[in-house]
Design a protein around this motif. Structure first.
Motif, PDB file in Angstrom:
ATOM      1  N   ARG A   1     -30.042  38.109  -6.032  1.00  0.00           N
ATOM      2  CA  ARG A   1     -29.685  38.912  -7.206  1.00  0.00           C
ATOM      3  C   ARG A   1     -29.158  40.288  -6.813  1.00  0.00           C
ATOM      4  O   ARG A   1     -28.205  40.792  -7.396  1.00  0.00           O
ATOM      5  CB  ARG A   1     -30.899  39.062  -8.125  1.00  0.00           C
ATOM      6  N   SER A   2     -29.796  40.891  -5.806  1.00  0.00           N
ATOM      7  CA  SER A   2     -29.392  42.247  -5.417  1.00  0.00           C
ATOM      8  C   SER A   2     -28.007  42.280  -4.774  1.00  0.00           C
ATOM      9  O   SER A   2     -27.328  43.313  -4.807  1.00  0.00           O
ATOM     10  CB  SER A   2     -30.426  42.851  -4.458  1.00  0.00           C
ATOM     11  N   ALA A   3     -27.576  41.151  -4.177  1.00  0.00           N
ATOM     12  CA  ALA A   3     -26.285  41.116  -3.483  1.00  0.00           C
ATOM     13  C   ALA A   3     -25.187  40.423  -4.291  1.00  0.00           C
ATOM     14  O   ALA A   3     -24.023  40.394  -3.861  1.00  0.00           O
ATOM     15  CB  ALA A   3     -26.443  40.414  -2.143  1.00  0.00           C
ATOM     16  N   ALA A   4     -25.521  39.870  -5.449  1.00  0.00           N
ATOM     17  CA  ALA A   4     -24.550  39.091  -6.228  1.00  0.00           C
ATOM     18  C   ALA A   4     -23.494  39.983  -6.872  1.00  0.00           C
ATOM     19  O   ALA A   4     -23.790  41.111  -7.297  1.00  0.00           O
ATOM     20  CB  ALA A   4     -25.284  38.296  -7.305  1.00  0.00           C
ATOM     21  N   ASP A   5     -22.264  39.456  -6.946  1.00  0.00           N
ATOM     22  CA  ASP A   5     -21.232  40.157  -7.705  1.00  0.00           C
ATOM     23  C   ASP A   5     -21.389  39.803  -9.187  1.00  0.00           C
ATOM     24  O   ASP A   5     -22.306  39.061  -9.564  1.00  0.00           O
ATOM     25  CB  ASP A   5     -19.830  39.825  -7.181  1.00  0.00           C
ATOM     26  N   ARG A   6     -20.500  40.319 -10.020  1.00  0.00           N
ATOM     27  CA  ARG A   6     -20.675  40.132 -11.467  1.00  0.00           C
ATOM     28  C   ARG A   6     -20.656  38.655 -11.880  1.00  0.00           C
ATOM     29  O   ARG A   6     -21.564  38.198 -12.600  1.00  0.00           O
ATOM     30  CB  ARG A   6     -19.618  40.919 -12.241  1.00  0.00           C
ATOM     31  N   PRO A   7     -19.647  37.862 -11.456  1.00  0.00           N
ATOM     32  CA  PRO A   7     -19.659  36.445 -11.852  1.00  0.00           C
ATOM     33  C   PRO A   7     -20.902  35.703 -11.343  1.00  0.00           C
ATOM     34  O   PRO A   7     -21.463  34.859 -12.050  1.00  0.00           O
ATOM     35  CB  PRO A   7     -18.383  35.886 -11.213  1.00  0.00           C
ATOM     36  N   GLN A   8     -21.314  36.012 -10.114  1.00  0.00           N
ATOM     37  CA  GLN A   8     -22.515  35.357  -9.575  1.00  0.00           C
ATOM     38  C   GLN A   8     -23.754  35.762 -10.358  1.00  0.00           C
ATOM     39  O   GLN A   8     -24.633  34.931 -10.624  1.00  0.00           O
ATOM     40  CB  GLN A   8     -22.689  35.727  -8.101  1.00  0.00           C
ATOM     41  N   THR A   9     -23.838  37.037 -10.752  1.00  0.00           N
ATOM     42  CA  THR A   9     -24.972  37.516 -11.536  1.00  0.00           C
ATOM     43  C   THR A   9     -25.067  36.783 -12.867  1.00  0.00           C
ATOM     44  O   THR A   9     -26.157  36.396 -13.315  1.00  0.00           O
ATOM     45  CB  THR A   9     -24.865  39.029 -11.772  1.00  0.00           C
ATOM     46  N   ILE A  10     -23.931  36.572 -13.491  1.00  0.00           N
ATOM     47  CA  ILE A  10     -23.909  35.859 -14.769  1.00  0.00           C
ATOM     48  C   ILE A  10     -24.433  34.438 -14.602  1.00  0.00           C
ATOM     49  O   ILE A  10     -25.254  33.963 -15.386  1.00  0.00           O
ATOM     50  CB  ILE A  10     -22.480  35.853 -15.353  1.00  0.00           C
ATOM     51  N   ARG A  11     -23.969  33.763 -13.562  1.00  0.00           N
ATOM     52  CA  ARG A  11     -24.411  32.391 -13.342  1.00  0.00           C
ATOM     53  C   ARG A  11     -25.894  32.329 -12.949  1.00  0.00           C
ATOM     54  O   ARG A  11     -26.602  31.400 -13.346  1.00  0.00           O
ATOM     55  CB  ARG A  11     -23.552  31.728 -12.256  1.00  0.00           C
ATOM     56  N   LEU A  12     -26.346  33.309 -12.176  1.00  0.00           N
ATOM     57  CA  LEU A  12     -27.770  33.346 -11.831  1.00  0.00           C
ATOM     58  C   LEU A  12     -28.621  33.457 -13.092  1.00  0.00           C
ATOM     59  O   LEU A  12     -29.646  32.784 -13.226  1.00  0.00           O
ATOM     60  CB  LEU A  12     -28.058  34.531 -10.902  1.00  0.00           C
ATOM     61  N   ARG A  13     -28.193  34.295 -14.010  1.00  0.00           N
ATOM     62  CA  ARG A  13     -28.942  34.454 -15.258  1.00  0.00           C
ATOM     63  C   ARG A  13     -28.929  33.184 -16.092  1.00  0.00           C
ATOM     64  O   ARG A  13     -29.910  32.866 -16.777  1.00  0.00           O
ATOM     65  CB  ARG A  13     -28.356  35.613 -16.065  1.00  0.00           C
ATOM     66  N   GLU A  14     -27.829  32.457 -16.021  1.00  0.00           N
ATOM     67  CA  GLU A  14     -27.713  31.232 -16.818  1.00  0.00           C
ATOM     68  C   GLU A  14     -28.496  30.067 -16.209  1.00  0.00           C
ATOM     69  O   GLU A  14     -29.050  29.236 -16.952  1.00  0.00           O
ATOM     70  CB  GLU A  14     -26.241  30.845 -16.958  1.00  0.00           C
ATOM     71  N   LEU A  15     -28.538  30.003 -14.892  1.00  0.00           N
ATOM     72  CA  LEU A  15     -29.087  28.829 -14.218  1.00  0.00           C
ATOM     73  C   LEU A  15     -30.526  29.016 -13.749  1.00  0.00           C
ATOM     74  O   LEU A  15     -31.356  28.112 -13.919  1.00  0.00           O
ATOM     75  CB  LEU A  15     -28.210  28.462 -13.016  1.00  0.00           C
ATOM     76  N   PHE A  16     -30.817  30.155 -13.149  1.00  0.00           N
ATOM     77  CA  PHE A  16     -32.135  30.369 -12.557  1.00  0.00           C
ATOM     78  C   PHE A  16     -33.190  30.548 -13.650  1.00  0.00           C
ATOM     79  O   PHE A  16     -33.058  31.394 -14.527  1.00  0.00           O
ATOM     80  CB  PHE A  16     -32.103  31.596 -11.648  1.00  0.00           C
ATOM     81  N   GLY A  17     -34.233  29.708 -13.586  1.00  0.00           N
ATOM     82  CA  GLY A  17     -35.267  29.753 -14.612  1.00  0.00           C
ATOM     83  C   GLY A  17     -34.959  28.911 -15.829  1.00  0.00           C
ATOM     84  O   GLY A  17     -35.707  28.948 -16.809  1.00  0.00           O
ATOM     85  N   ASN A  18     -33.881  28.119 -15.764  1.00  0.00           N
ATOM     86  CA  ASN A  18     -33.525  27.227 -16.865  1.00  0.00           C
ATOM     87  C   ASN A  18     -34.292  25.912 -16.696  1.00  0.00           C
ATOM     88  O   ASN A  18     -34.057  25.175 -15.741  1.00  0.00           O
ATOM     89  CB  ASN A  18     -32.017  26.964 -16.846  1.00  0.00           C
ATOM     90  N   PRO A  19     -35.222  25.592 -17.595  1.00  0.00           N
ATOM     91  CA  PRO A  19     -36.027  24.373 -17.435  1.00  0.00           C
ATOM     92  C   PRO A  19     -35.210  23.092 -17.486  1.00  0.00           C
ATOM     93  O   PRO A  19     -35.678  22.034 -17.056  1.00  0.00           O
ATOM     94  CB  PRO A  19     -37.023  24.449 -18.589  1.00  0.00           C
ATOM     95  N   ALA A  20     -33.970  23.183 -18.010  1.00  0.00           N
ATOM     96  CA  ALA A  20     -33.109  22.005 -18.089  1.00  0.00           C
ATOM     97  C   ALA A  20     -32.147  21.914 -16.898  1.00  0.00           C
ATOM     98  O   ALA A  20     -31.227  21.081 -16.912  1.00  0.00           O
ATOM     99  CB  ALA A  20     -32.319  22.018 -19.394  1.00  0.00           C
ATOM    100  N   LEU A  21     -32.346  22.741 -15.895  1.00  0.00           N
ATOM    101  CA  LEU A  21     -31.455  22.750 -14.733  1.00  0.00           C
ATOM    102  C   LEU A  21     -31.354  21.364 -14.116  1.00  0.00           C
ATOM    103  O   LEU A  21     -32.368  20.704 -13.867  1.00  0.00           O
ATOM    104  CB  LEU A  21     -31.991  23.741 -13.692  1.00  0.00           C
ATOM    105  N   ASP A  22     -30.113  20.902 -13.877  1.00  0.00           N
ATOM    106  CA  ASP A  22     -29.914  19.594 -13.253  1.00  0.00           C
ATOM    107  C   ASP A  22     -29.480  19.765 -11.799  1.00  0.00           C
ATOM    108  O   ASP A  22     -29.374  20.892 -11.293  1.00  0.00           O
ATOM    109  CB  ASP A  22     -28.896  18.765 -14.038  1.00  0.00           C
ATOM    110  N   ALA A  23     -29.233  18.646 -11.128  1.00  0.00           N
ATOM    111  CA  ALA A  23     -28.888  18.685  -9.711  1.00  0.00           C
ATOM    112  C   ALA A  23     -27.588  19.456  -9.469  1.00  0.00           C
ATOM    113  O   ALA A  23     -27.459  20.178  -8.469  1.00  0.00           O
ATOM    114  CB  ALA A  23     -28.764  17.263  -9.169  1.00  0.00           C
ATOM    115  N   GLU A  24     -26.633  19.320 -10.376  1.00  0.00           N
ATOM    116  CA  GLU A  24     -25.360  20.034 -10.221  1.00  0.00           C
ATOM    117  C   GLU A  24     -25.568  21.544 -10.323  1.00  0.00           C
ATOM    118  O   GLU A  24     -25.015  22.320  -9.539  1.00  0.00           O
ATOM    119  CB  GLU A  24     -24.374  19.567 -11.297  1.00  0.00           C
ATOM    120  N   GLY A  25     -26.383  21.961 -11.299  1.00  0.00           N
ATOM    121  CA  GLY A  25     -26.671  23.379 -11.435  1.00  0.00           C
ATOM    122  C   GLY A  25     -27.435  23.922 -10.241  1.00  0.00           C
ATOM    123  O   GLY A  25     -27.192  25.048  -9.785  1.00  0.00           O
TER     124      GLY A  25
END
Length: 355
Positions: free
Chosen positions: A274-298
């Protein structure tokens, strides 16, 4: 009876720990209360004896030997008691984390939830599984205390080691609570490092070493020196565990590589990402990390982000630095040579692993 063990014969020691654990658990059978279903008892027998690295008993044993004490059955029993405490911690941790797999098998709460569902009992299977597993964990904690006190060492020796044992228990529970707080807090690297030190590192390496040394009558200098070795090695062990939780092979680790990511586990690696992520990566981290529905692709996308931010390589560097610090401290510690050799080997097993 004293049994001679080669300095680095970890497999032989593991077999002895397992023999003592199996014997202790078997002796609890006749004392199981009449009329109480034996499902909890039999499930715990299987869970405790089904596998595991036995690292905590090994470090405890070599803490004893490092203090100059001789091999014997009582220290093997006392060390094996730490595995029952470890079972308590694993069972409760799986409930808190919502992990359905442990050592390649259903976790204890999942085992009982599935039993409830198959039996078509009334009520909520998930609640039944959690509540029954909580009781299982509590029983393991009680049994650990009993086995430790009945190890065969003198009352004075047991009392010396029990002070460190009690400190270890408090640290683990406080660390679990801190982990919960960290999960809703800032998610910083410093916070994550504090969690692993309290929740896992000290109870995996440092406290078992110090328990063994204290049982043997070691003085404060050796106890402190073992801490200088154990703390960084325990940190490195847990950092490796966190890497395996995301990048490991489930067939080897026995756990899903989705659990930590779905849970949003506040590991050092994720804090670094998180500390090293750029803006697009930060957005995806927020969307994916901690998502209980996360699948293998995510999960694959999350792993790519962790790699791209350099977080995984930084963790590997942290593991190397801490392992080197631990081994350097061990070289300066006044421990018996036989124990030093064994502890160097154990350090390698703790860090260079795939499970």
């Amino acid at each position: 009876m004293t049994v001679t063990v080669a300095p680095t014969d970890a497999s032989g020691l593991r077999a002895r720990f397992d023999t003592e654990l199996a014997g202790f658990l078997s002796r609890q059978g006749p004392d199981w209360p009449d009329g109480a279903p034996r499902g909890v008892f039999t499930a715990l027998q299987r869970f405790v004896l089904a596998g595991g690295k036995r690292l905590r008993p090994l470090f405890c044993y070599w803490g004893w030997r490092g203090a100059g004490a001789a091999d014997g059955t009582p220290i093997v029993v006392a060390a094996a008691a730490l595995e029952l405490f470890h079972a308590f911690a694993l069972i409760h941790d799986d409930i808190l984390d919502g992990s359905d797999r442990r050592r390649g098998e259903p976790s204890v709460h999942r085992l009982f939830a599935d039993l409830h569902a198959r039996s078509s009992w009334r009520g909520d299977p998930e609640a039944y599984g959690r509540n029954t597993a909580l009781l299982c964990g509590d029983l393991c904690a009680a049994w650990s205390d009993q086995m430790f006190h009945e190890c065969g060492l003198s009352t004075e020796q047991v009392h010396r080691g029990y002070g460190v044992f009690a400190l270890m228990r408090t640290e683990v529970i406080a660390g679990e609570y801190l982990d919960l707080v960290s999960g809703v807090g800032d998610g910083s690297v410093a916070s994550a490092l504090t969690v692993i030190r309290m929740k896992a590192a000290r109870y995996t390496v440092t406290r078992p070493l110090q328990i063994g040394a204290a049982l043997a009558g070691a003085g404060p200098e050796l106890i402190a020196a073992l801490g200088e070795f154990g703390d960084p090695l325990g940190d490195a062990f847990q950092l490796r565990d966190d890497v395996l939780g995301v990048f490991g092979d489930p067939a080897v680790t026995g756990k899903s590589v989705l659990d930590d990511l779905r849970e949003g586990k506040p590991t050092v690696m994720m804090a670094l990402a998180r500390s090293a992520a750029d803006r697009p990566q930060t957005i995806r981290l927020r969307e994916l990390f901690g998502n209980p529905a996360l699948d293998a692709e995510g999960a694959a996308e999350l792993r790519d982000i962790i790699e791209a931010t350099g977080a995984r390589e930084r963790i590997e560097q942290m593991i190397r630095v801490r392992t080197e610090a631990a081994l350097s401290a061990l070289q300066n510690a006044m421990v018996a040579d036989e124990a030093r050799v064994a502890l160097v080997a154990l350090a390698g097993q703790a860090i260079d692993r795939r499970a």
